[in-house]
Scaffold this active site. Sequence first.
Site, PDB file in Angstrom:
ATOM      1  N   TRP A  42       0.838  -1.203   0.000  1.00 46.53           N
ATOM      2  CA  TRP A  42       0.000   0.000   0.000  1.00 46.53           C
ATOM      3  C   TRP A  42       0.872   1.251   0.000  1.00 46.53           C
ATOM      4  O   TRP A  42       1.530   1.506  -1.019  1.00 46.53           O
ATOM      5  CB  TRP A  42      -1.066  -0.053   1.090  1.00 46.53           C
ATOM      6  N   ASP A  43       0.920   2.054   1.031  1.00 43.72           N
ATOM      7  CA  ASP A  43       1.659   3.324   0.955  1.00 43.72           C
ATOM      8  C   ASP A  43       3.076   3.107   0.429  1.00 43.72           C
ATOM      9  O   ASP A  43       3.836   2.298   0.980  1.00 43.72           O
ATOM     10  CB  ASP A  43       1.773   3.955   2.347  1.00 43.72           C
ATOM     11  N   SER A  76       4.602   4.660   7.314  1.00 42.62           N
ATOM     12  CA  SER A  76       5.220   5.309   6.161  1.00 42.62           C
ATOM     13  C   SER A  76       5.984   6.594   6.481  1.00 42.62           C
ATOM     14  O   SER A  76       5.917   7.133   7.581  1.00 42.62           O
ATOM     15  CB  SER A  76       4.170   5.575   5.079  1.00 42.62           C
ATOM     16  N   ARG A  81       2.843  10.930  12.557  1.00 44.75           N
ATOM     17  CA  ARG A  81       3.460   9.984  11.627  1.00 44.75           C
ATOM     18  C   ARG A  81       3.759  10.616  10.261  1.00 44.75           C
ATOM     19  O   ARG A  81       3.547  11.786  10.033  1.00 44.75           O
ATOM     20  CB  ARG A  81       2.531   8.783  11.436  1.00 44.75           C
ATOM     21  N   ASP A  82       4.278   9.777   9.369  1.00 43.03           N
ATOM     22  CA  ASP A  82       4.488  10.105   7.949  1.00 43.03           C
ATOM     23  C   ASP A  82       5.477  11.249   7.744  1.00 43.03           C
ATOM     24  O   ASP A  82       5.179  12.228   7.044  1.00 43.03           O
ATOM     25  CB  ASP A  82       3.159  10.438   7.261  1.00 43.03           C
ATOM     26  N   ASN A 107      -8.683  17.662  15.476  1.00 38.54           N
ATOM     27  CA  ASN A 107      -7.634  18.680  15.544  1.00 38.54           C
ATOM     28  C   ASN A 107      -6.411  18.268  14.729  1.00 38.54           C
ATOM     29  O   ASN A 107      -5.268  18.325  15.179  1.00 38.54           O
ATOM     30  CB  ASN A 107      -7.242  18.967  16.999  1.00 38.54           C
ATOM     31  N   ASP A 130      -9.625  14.753  12.240  1.00 39.49           N
ATOM     32  CA  ASP A 130      -8.436  14.440  13.035  1.00 39.49           C
ATOM     33  C   ASP A 130      -7.279  13.983  12.156  1.00 39.49           C
ATOM     34  O   ASP A 130      -6.152  13.869  12.644  1.00 39.49           O
ATOM     35  CB  ASP A 130      -8.763  13.286  14.001  1.00 39.49           C
ATOM     36  N   GLU A 131      -7.532  13.701  10.893  1.00 37.86           N
ATOM     37  CA  GLU A 131      -6.588  12.914  10.101  1.00 37.86           C
ATOM     38  C   GLU A 131      -6.326  13.558   8.743  1.00 37.86           C
ATOM     39  O   GLU A 131      -7.127  13.433   7.827  1.00 37.86           O
ATOM     40  CB  GLU A 131      -7.155  11.503   9.937  1.00 37.86           C
ATOM     41  N   LEU A 191     -13.374  16.759  18.916  1.00 34.90           N
ATOM     42  CA  LEU A 191     -12.094  16.072  19.028  1.00 34.90           C
ATOM     43  C   LEU A 191     -11.167  16.346  17.846  1.00 34.90           C
ATOM     44  O   LEU A 191      -9.951  16.188  17.960  1.00 34.90           O
ATOM     45  CB  LEU A 191     -12.309  14.560  19.146  1.00 34.90           C
ATOM     46  N   GLU A 249      -3.342  13.094   6.249  1.00 33.47           N
ATOM     47  CA  GLU A 249      -2.261  12.113   6.197  1.00 33.47           C
ATOM     48  C   GLU A 249      -1.222  12.396   5.117  1.00 33.47           C
ATOM     49  O   GLU A 249      -1.434  13.167   4.203  1.00 33.47           O
ATOM     50  CB  GLU A 249      -2.858  10.721   5.939  1.00 33.47           C
TER      51      GLU A 249
END
Length: 486
Positions: free
Chosen positions: A92-93, A171, A258-259, A322, A351-352, A320, A354
């Site tokens: 995947w990624d 990733s 992450r990332d 952010n 929240d996400e 939530l 990516e």
Amino acid sequence: MNVRQFAAVSLSAAILFGGSFTSASAKGGADEKGYKETYGTSQITRQDMKDMINQHGDDKFTVPSFDASTIKNVESATKTDENGNKIKMDVWDTWPLQNADGTVAEYKGYHIVFGLAGDPKNPNDTFIYMFYKKAGDDSIDAWKNAGRVFDDEDKNKANDKYLKGQVEEWSGSALFTDDGEIRLFYTNRGDFDESKELFGRQTLTTAQVNVSEKGDKDLQVDGIEDHKSIFNGGDGKTYENVEKAFEDRNFNNNHTFRDPHYIEDKGRKYLVFEANTGTEYGYSGEDNLYNRAYYGKSMKFFRDELKNLQNSPKKETAELANGAMGIIEINDDYTFKKEKKPLLVSNTVTDEIERPNIFKKDGKFYLFTSTRGSKMTIDGIDDEDIYMLGYVSNSLDGPFKPMNKTGIVLHQDLDPNDITWTYAHYVIPQEESDKFVVTSYMTNRGYFADHKSTFAPSFLLDIKNKKSSVVKDGTLEQGQITYDGQ
């Protein structure tokens, strides 16, 4: 109930029932107009996301459709399990080995991509593999698999307390340095075990990957060195750390850290990464629902949208939400130097945000992020909506302005059970073309017996200042990362 919570509840009642309310709050005075505080960051606003719905279906922003009958698995993506059985893996990624300017690096005549791969039947089997091919051969069948980058014991050899707790590799990005070395940046994901006070800590991590040529057709990983943690949120004031995220054991809170994506500017090194805002940058909570900076410019829109949120099942999720695109400066030896304020935030929206992808082109910084409708709090955006959003700035520090008026660059509305479903879109600038190559992965993990998650067909994107468009008839080979203009 503290002062801010009281003000928020009372303000909510005033807006819903047509009254007026004025109270001193932590923001220095809240009334029916809410308050406006940007914290010096750029915002993905609710107004932009609402307006983006009107751009759905526009060919300029629509991920091209692909012929399912032509889609191939990555045939080299295999491994042998502990019982000696050969397993065809999902991939995947992925991210290419890149030069500091974002263009694809050539290593001894090869192109390299790093990617997450694993057993389709085991969602916890998530580790980084290295794939490579001869430069110039764009067929998906040309990609060979050099295997896992890290051995199981590498996390223990580093004498790093965060690495010792690593259970998965997530990733990041990869730099071909000026001295010819391969520097990998990735996410160390720790264990989640509430009984041991472990909550899946995510840590930005790096290592030098040693690679050599075996014969005249193959590359091999010869091990890693300088394997070390860089950063995982510090004291939580700028970026939410894992301790703050789960201090009240609310596991509806989608913590991200992450990332890491490498970029250089004016001789300095930086990592841009996915995160959540910390306590001094808006954080999360009901008070955020009254911050007009997260809505857009219109007072009417703010009032109407807030009223809708108060009656919406998405209210708690919006409180939530952010998400942030974070940035830190790192030293020349790839250790942490200092935090910088978030480049972009998505408070109350999601929240996400990516897989940040950032590069400089023609004097401007372009920042892209992948995000899912299923994580959003916007009416009219549903679980099948997939986006890549884009933002542009004259400075690495911002402000970042949305491309195509709302931030939309790519959109897909497709059943996740379709094998041509794509995600994790990644824009790659080209050395010999003004076109940009977009890569992604195709097919959800473990959905089909014969179809694995695989390299999706790449395609071309035109970008000029704040405008972009998918190139008509610009579909390329599965996994293609360069384009020579032909």
